[in-house]
Write a protein that holds these residues in place. Sequence first.
Motif, PDB file in Angstrom:
ATOM      1  N   THR A  76      -8.713  -1.203   9.196  1.00 38.76           N
ATOM      2  CA  THR A  76      -9.848  -0.271   9.087  1.00 38.76           C
ATOM      3  C   THR A  76     -10.324   0.153  10.475  1.00 38.76           C
ATOM      4  O   THR A  76     -10.604   1.332  10.721  1.00 38.76           O
ATOM      5  CB  THR A  76     -10.992  -0.943   8.295  1.00 38.76           C
ATOM      6  N   LEU A  78      -9.939   4.115  11.191  1.00 39.42           N
ATOM      7  CA  LEU A  78     -11.150   4.939  11.310  1.00 39.42           C
ATOM      8  C   LEU A  78     -11.423   5.379  12.752  1.00 39.42           C
ATOM      9  O   LEU A  78     -12.355   6.124  13.006  1.00 39.42           O
ATOM     10  CB  LEU A  78     -12.362   4.164  10.775  1.00 39.42           C
ATOM     11  N   VAL A  98     -12.275   3.326  15.256  1.00 36.81           N
ATOM     12  CA  VAL A  98     -13.233   2.449  15.943  1.00 36.81           C
ATOM     13  C   VAL A  98     -12.593   1.877  17.209  1.00 36.81           C
ATOM     14  O   VAL A  98     -13.215   1.832  18.283  1.00 36.81           O
ATOM     15  CB  VAL A  98     -13.695   1.306  14.990  1.00 36.81           C
ATOM     16  N   ALA A 105     -20.234   5.099  15.417  1.00 40.71           N
ATOM     17  CA  ALA A 105     -20.334   5.724  14.090  1.00 40.71           C
ATOM     18  C   ALA A 105     -20.272   7.238  14.198  1.00 40.71           C
ATOM     19  O   ALA A 105     -19.609   7.912  13.387  1.00 40.71           O
ATOM     20  CB  ALA A 105     -21.624   5.278  13.407  1.00 40.71           C
ATOM     21  N   CYS A 141     -16.699   8.298  14.975  1.00 44.73           N
ATOM     22  CA  CYS A 141     -15.736   8.028  13.882  1.00 44.73           C
ATOM     23  C   CYS A 141     -16.176   8.644  12.559  1.00 44.73           C
ATOM     24  O   CYS A 141     -15.475   8.481  11.547  1.00 44.73           O
ATOM     25  CB  CYS A 141     -15.557   6.523  13.694  1.00 44.73           C
ATOM     26  N   SER A 142     -17.330   9.318  12.553  1.00 44.57           N
ATOM     27  CA  SER A 142     -17.889   9.874  11.304  1.00 44.57           C
ATOM     28  C   SER A 142     -17.996   8.791  10.233  1.00 44.57           C
ATOM     29  O   SER A 142     -17.539   8.977   9.097  1.00 44.57           O
ATOM     30  CB  SER A 142     -17.034  11.023  10.770  1.00 44.57           C
ATOM     31  N   THR A 143     -18.590   7.676  10.600  1.00 39.48           N
ATOM     32  CA  THR A 143     -18.763   6.580   9.644  1.00 39.48           C
ATOM     33  C   THR A 143     -20.249   6.263   9.470  1.00 39.48           C
ATOM     34  O   THR A 143     -21.090   6.704  10.265  1.00 39.48           O
ATOM     35  CB  THR A 143     -18.024   5.307  10.114  1.00 39.48           C
ATOM     36  N   HIS A 144     -20.554   5.459   8.470  1.00 40.87           N
ATOM     37  CA  HIS A 144     -21.911   5.034   8.135  1.00 40.87           C
ATOM     38  C   HIS A 144     -22.341   3.959   9.147  1.00 40.87           C
ATOM     39  O   HIS A 144     -21.694   2.903   9.238  1.00 40.87           O
ATOM     40  CB  HIS A 144     -21.839   4.479   6.695  1.00 40.87           C
ATOM     41  N   SER A 184     -22.888   0.197   8.199  1.00 40.99           N
ATOM     42  CA  SER A 184     -21.636  -0.441   7.753  1.00 40.99           C
ATOM     43  C   SER A 184     -20.681  -0.618   8.928  1.00 40.99           C
ATOM     44  O   SER A 184     -19.935  -1.601   9.012  1.00 40.99           O
ATOM     45  CB  SER A 184     -20.964   0.385   6.658  1.00 40.99           C
ATOM     46  N   THR A 185     -20.735   0.338   9.863  1.00 38.22           N
ATOM     47  CA  THR A 185     -19.913   0.217  11.072  1.00 38.22           C
ATOM     48  C   THR A 185     -20.352  -1.012  11.863  1.00 38.22           C
ATOM     49  O   THR A 185     -19.529  -1.748  12.416  1.00 38.22           O
ATOM     50  CB  THR A 185     -20.055   1.496  11.927  1.00 38.22           C
TER      51      THR A 185
END
Length: 338
Positions: A26, A30, A32, A47, A50-53, A56-57
């Motif tokens: 992951t 993603l 990271v 975040a 990486c366009s992540t939440h 949660s990141t």
Amino acid sequence: MSDGIVFADRLLDLLGGHRVTAALYTAVELGVVESLAAGERTVTEVANECSTHAPSTDRLLIALVALGICQSAGPNRYRLTDMGACLANDANHSLRNWALFEGKMLSRSWMGLADSVRSGRTAAELVGAEGGRYGQMHRDPEAASVFDAAMANMTRLVARDLIAAGDFNSAGRILDVGGGAGTLLIEILRACPTTSGSILDLERCEAAARRAIAAAGMQSRASFLTADFFAGLPAGFDTLLLKNVLHNWDDEHCAVLLANCRSALIDAGRVVIAERFLPPRDSSSRSASTALGDLNMLRGPGGRERTEAAYCELVTSAGLHVAHLFPAGRYDLLIATR
Ligand SMILES: C[S@@+](CC[C@H](N)C(=O)[O-])C[C@H]1O[C@@H](n2cnc3c(N)ncnc32)[C@H](O)[C@@H]1O
């Protein structure tokens, strides 16, 4: 006397092994890892990149710290550790592509391991895929490129040990049989300036191998040959290299391939086999990684990992002579002559 709690405790960690693969995959998938490879970052920066939440990141990053991939660089800030840096694309010994292979392909395939143990058949055989694992790859270029890139990572990692043990300076023309995208041949040519050679593999490897040859500036010393190694091998090479090839196949296929090596080999030539030998059954030494590699061969291409004695038997049955056996880091080398 223990009531077993110590063992149960250890077992819990083994049972959760898939979580480690998934967390590493992951982090690579993603972006990271690439984000942190560019320098220390806050959770929010990672975040955003990486366009992540973000919350949660943060939880992923905390797990990566626990696994030794990242470390804290202050409140809500992280950096890669030296080990984590090996997951980055530009690392000297990058395992980024290997992480993608484990997470994207092997993890999914291994979910069906019970079917292979029950039946003795590979994943490809169980779904009736024509041409086995490599036939499947021919029809799925994306999976093939994930696999080839992963092999290139692994081969680059072990090349130095193989080259040191294999004495390729004494070679003239080397044929890397089933050489994939050519990683090992190119490293050998780089280390041994008087040698030249060819990579022989299926058509699907041609473009990647030609790109690798050009990127290394080796067009005058290296070429790619499209061929089926079971149909025969070209003459004119004094060194035939087989790295991680025989373990893909059962004894019958290995016999055909080794007989082809014998026919193609010049009198003073040698076959260099690089594999990881399983310890003999009665030995106290255990190598979980080779034993699990054997299950990977059962599930994947349908080959097997073998002991040194089993490789010697295959080689001598094909009319070749076992000249030398050397350890080479994670690998073992068997040198065979006519
Ligand atoms: C496990 S990979 C090893 C690649 C490379 N030797 C390395 O260690 O990085 C096995 C290679 O054998 C090639 N191969 C499989 N069947 C073949 C065939 N019939 N003829 C030629 N190459 C084949 C595959 O395409 C693949 O590149």
